[in-house]
Design a protein around this motif. Structure first.
Motif, PDB file in Angstrom:
ATOM      1  N   TYR A 129     -32.450 -53.113 -35.401  1.00 31.09           N
ATOM      2  CA  TYR A 129     -32.723 -51.736 -35.824  1.00 31.09           C
ATOM      3  C   TYR A 129     -31.700 -51.291 -36.874  1.00 31.09           C
ATOM      4  N   VAL A 130     -30.441 -51.655 -36.682  1.00 31.49           N
ATOM      5  CA  VAL A 130     -29.403 -51.353 -37.672  1.00 31.49           C
ATOM      6  C   VAL A 130     -29.754 -52.013 -39.007  1.00 31.49           C
ATOM      7  N   SER A 131     -30.213 -53.264 -38.939  1.00 34.78           N
ATOM      8  CA  SER A 131     -30.595 -53.985 -40.157  1.00 34.78           C
ATOM      9  C   SER A 131     -31.738 -53.281 -40.877  1.00 34.78           C
ATOM     10  N   TRP A 132     -32.716 -52.832 -40.112  1.00 33.33           N
ATOM     11  CA  TRP A 132     -33.864 -52.136 -40.707  1.00 33.33           C
ATOM     12  C   TRP A 132     -33.429 -50.796 -41.312  1.00 33.33           C
ATOM     13  N   LEU A 133     -32.579 -50.075 -40.592  1.00 26.56           N
ATOM     14  CA  LEU A 133     -32.108 -48.783 -41.096  1.00 26.56           C
ATOM     15  C   LEU A 133     -31.265 -48.934 -42.355  1.00 26.56           C
ATOM     16  N   SER A 134     -30.559 -50.056 -42.486  1.00 22.49           N
ATOM     17  CA  SER A 134     -29.691 -50.244 -43.654  1.00 22.49           C
ATOM     18  C   SER A 134     -30.475 -50.334 -44.951  1.00 22.49           C
ATOM     19  N   PHE A 189     -23.037 -48.855 -20.209  1.00 22.99           N
ATOM     20  CA  PHE A 189     -23.748 -49.101 -18.956  1.00 22.99           C
ATOM     21  C   PHE A 189     -24.873 -50.109 -19.176  1.00 22.99           C
ATOM     22  N   LEU A 190     -25.000 -51.032 -18.269  1.00 23.20           N
ATOM     23  CA  LEU A 190     -25.970 -52.111 -18.396  1.00 23.20           C
ATOM     24  C   LEU A 190     -27.385 -51.590 -18.596  1.00 23.20           C
ATOM     25  N   ASP A 191     -27.749 -50.549 -17.874  1.00 19.35           N
ATOM     26  CA  ASP A 191     -29.100 -50.000 -17.943  1.00 19.35           C
ATOM     27  C   ASP A 191     -29.204 -48.800 -18.863  1.00 19.35           C
ATOM     28  N   GLY A 192     -28.136 -48.505 -19.593  1.00 18.31           N
ATOM     29  CA  GLY A 192     -28.176 -47.380 -20.505  1.00 18.31           C
ATOM     30  C   GLY A 192     -28.081 -46.053 -19.780  1.00 18.31           C
ATOM     31  N   ILE A 193     -28.150 -44.971 -20.530  1.00 18.19           N
ATOM     32  CA  ILE A 193     -28.190 -43.620 -19.975  1.00 18.19           C
ATOM     33  C   ILE A 193     -29.202 -42.830 -20.782  1.00 18.19           C
ATOM     34  N   GLY A 194     -29.714 -41.764 -20.190  1.00 21.05           N
ATOM     35  CA  GLY A 194     -30.700 -40.958 -20.902  1.00 21.05           C
ATOM     36  C   GLY A 194     -31.975 -41.740 -21.169  1.00 21.05           C
ATOM     37  N   ILE A 197     -27.525 -51.684 -23.150  1.00 22.34           N
ATOM     38  CA  ILE A 197     -26.231 -51.273 -23.694  1.00 22.34           C
ATOM     39  C   ILE A 197     -26.337 -50.666 -25.083  1.00 22.34           C
ATOM     40  N   MET A 198     -27.418 -50.954 -25.807  1.00 23.00           N
ATOM     41  CA  MET A 198     -27.581 -50.374 -27.138  1.00 23.00           C
ATOM     42  C   MET A 198     -28.439 -49.114 -27.118  1.00 23.00           C
ATOM     43  N   GLY A 199     -28.872 -48.702 -25.937  1.00 21.20           N
ATOM     44  CA  GLY A 199     -29.626 -47.459 -25.820  1.00 21.20           C
ATOM     45  C   GLY A 199     -30.894 -47.423 -26.649  1.00 21.20           C
ATOM     46  N   ILE A 200     -31.508 -48.574 -26.824  1.00 21.92           N
ATOM     47  CA  ILE A 200     -32.687 -48.640 -27.680  1.00 21.92           C
ATOM     48  C   ILE A 200     -33.956 -48.457 -26.853  1.00 21.92           C
ATOM     49  N   PRO A 201     -34.866 -47.586 -27.252  1.00 24.14           N
ATOM     50  CA  PRO A 201     -36.104 -47.392 -26.495  1.00 24.14           C
ATOM     51  C   PRO A 201     -36.950 -48.668 -26.460  1.00 24.14           C
ATOM     52  N   TYR A 202     -37.658 -48.857 -25.383  1.00 22.87           N
ATOM     53  CA  TYR A 202     -38.517 -50.032 -25.239  1.00 22.87           C
ATOM     54  C   TYR A 202     -39.541 -50.106 -26.374  1.00 22.87           C
ATOM     55  N   GLN A 203     -40.134 -48.978 -26.715  1.00 21.40           N
ATOM     56  CA  GLN A 203     -41.161 -48.984 -27.760  1.00 21.40           C
ATOM     57  C   GLN A 203     -40.595 -49.401 -29.113  1.00 21.40           C
ATOM     58  N   THR A 204     -39.346 -49.016 -29.388  1.00 20.90           N
ATOM     59  CA  THR A 204     -38.709 -49.424 -30.632  1.00 20.90           C
ATOM     60  C   THR A 204     -38.467 -50.929 -30.642  1.00 20.90           C
ATOM     61  N   ALA A 205     -37.982 -51.453 -29.517  1.00 20.21           N
ATOM     62  CA  ALA A 205     -37.745 -52.897 -29.411  1.00 20.21           C
ATOM     63  C   ALA A 205     -39.056 -53.669 -29.571  1.00 20.21           C
ATOM     64  N   LEU A 206     -40.117 -53.149 -28.954  1.00 14.20           N
ATOM     65  CA  LEU A 206     -41.425 -53.811 -29.045  1.00 14.20           C
ATOM     66  C   LEU A 206     -41.934 -53.797 -30.487  1.00 14.20           C
ATOM     67  N   TRP A 207     -41.739 -52.689 -31.179  1.00  9.01           N
ATOM     68  CA  TRP A 207     -42.150 -52.567 -32.584  1.00  9.01           C
ATOM     69  C   TRP A 207     -41.360 -53.540 -33.464  1.00  9.01           C
ATOM     70  N   LEU A 208     -40.058 -53.618 -33.254  1.00  4.82           N
ATOM     71  CA  LEU A 208     -39.232 -54.545 -34.025  1.00  4.82           C
ATOM     72  C   LEU A 208     -39.656 -55.990 -33.789  1.00  4.82           C
TER      73      LEU A 208
END
Length: 408
Positions: free
Chosen positions: A347-352, A296-301, A306-317
């Motif tokens: 985020y995947v790159s950081w987690l790896s 879904f374009l706007d995610g769910i939950g 589409i990647m379901g990433i929280p705004y705060q996580t994206a801002l931190w990255l």
């Protein structure tokens, strides 16, 4: 001084009014009482002369909470002597909370800082009320149930299980039960729809107006790259898309989503442009998109895009870790599939390399979906099993599409 509203048009932007008119239930209700498109629409009035929104004009949890908090009156105010703050509007939002949602969580569709009277506007009040409910639904990194969210909305997260919010929860259930029944599926069923069910709904099969367009979300350069992708070109040509007006597919409830071909193409482009040396597989990203947002374009939950990433996580990255190929300034930015995919991949790159160690795909997938500190066999192990079922379809997407015409 609080504003005074007589008409919907006094407190809603023209484009929001047009969206209201396009809602069949709302337009039928308005026309039944003599309202006419093109003229100002009266707000309903209670016996005391106070304006309020009808239940058709509200929805689901928002409607029940608005009923309790303000009796659906846009100009409602309630002063708390203890906090010396006044909650206002349909959703009885505090100005500090509104500014926090705007400043810290990225809900920036409306400029809220220093403008308390904006909370009297129904669309703004509902927008921020829904944003707060969404934040509560994943409070402290844990998926919360309806009871927790409703009680926390009233008393704050710390009192969500306290006896002081029990009465509010019972009142909410009573109000919710009394609301008009609706033909739409409920929220829980909506978000539990199997992703494969979407494969039977697409652009070509729908004649409904109100499309969301790729071109309004992605840059011209990103769109050009998509048009160059053979599988995307084939799919878009088949559904009659044309440059400058490419529609997103829609589910039965008119929510825009990406086809699997589109998700994989975006992943391919982002990896080749920005992460070519990282060894990240586009199929892995595509499967994470399937699991995080059901495409879904706007995610769910609680997650966005589409990647379901929280705004705060994206801002931190973006700000702290140095992933700056795309800028994220507001929650709405994550509805750009390329931007969402970029920060999901970051985020995947950081987690790896989490905690300085080379991590396996099994760890990365579970950590992406539940957080790196919550990976364990019992709770997150099933996510890896589900991922292993999904990822092969993206690894051989072209072959799958040639053999199954129902894939989007």
């Amino acid at each position: 001084m609080a504003p005074s509203f007589k008409y919907w048009d006094d407190c809603v932007d023209p484009e929001d009014m047009e969206a209201m008119w396009r809602d069949r239930d709302v337009s039928n209700e308005w026309e039944a009482v003599g309202e006419t498109r093109g003229k100002k629409v009266h707000l309903s009035r209670d016996p005391d002369g106070q304006s309020y929104l009808t239940q058709t004009e509200m929805r689901e949890m928002i409607c029940a909470i608005a009923e309790i908090e303000s009796n659906r009156q846009p100009l409602a105010q309630r002063y708390d002597p203890k906090s010396r703050e006044a909650s206002v509007g349909i959703m009885q939002m505090l100005q500090p909370t509104a500014e926090w949602l705007f400043r810290e969580l990225g809900y920036r569709a409306f400029e809220m800082e220093g403008k308390p009277n904006l909370l009297f506007r129904p669309f703004i009040s509902v927008y921020l009320g829904a944003a707060y409910l969404k934040w509560l639904s994943n409070f402290d990194g844990t998926s919360r149930n309806e009871e927790f969210v409703v009680r926390a909305y009233y008393g704050g997260p710390k009192k969500a299980t306290h006896k002081s919010t029990t009465g509010y929860w019972k009142h909410y259930l009573s109000v919710k039960q009394s609301l008009p029944s609706r033909s739409e599926v409920n929220l829980a069923k909506k978000y539990s729809m199997a992703s494969d069910d979407l494969d039977h709904v697409n652009r070509a099969s729908s004649t409904t107006a109100g499309w969301t367009y790729w071109d309004s979300k992605a840059s011209a350069d990103d769109m050009e790259e998509l048009w160059k992708n053979p599988e995307v070109l084939k799919e878009w040509t088949k559904s009659g898309e044309r440059k400058g007006r490419v529609r997103f597919s829609q589910d039965p409830e008119k929510r825009p989503y990406l086809s699997r071909v589109e998700v994989k193409a975006v992943a391919d482009i982002i990896v080749s442009r920005h992460f070519a040396s990282k060894g990240i597989r586009p199929a892995l990203l595509s499967a994470l998109a399937e699991m995080s947002s059901m495409r879904f374009l706007d995610g769910i939950g609680p997650g966005s895009g589409i990647m379901g990433i929280p705004y705060q996580t994206a801002l931190w990255l973006n700000k702290d870790i140095g992933f700056k190929a795309y800028k994220v300034k507001a929650m709405e930015d994550l509805s750009n599939p390329f931007l969402s995919m970029y920060f999901g991949t970051a985020y995947v790159s950081w987690l790896s390399q989490y905690e300085g160690r080379e991590r396996t795909d099994e760890f990365v997938v579970q950590a992406y979906l539940r957080g790196p500190d919550n990976v364990n066999i019992q709770e997150t192990g099933p996510l890896w099993v589900k991922f292993q079922r999904i990822v092969p379809s993206y690894e051989d997407l072209k072959k799958m599409n040639e053999g199954n015409c129902t894939i989007l």
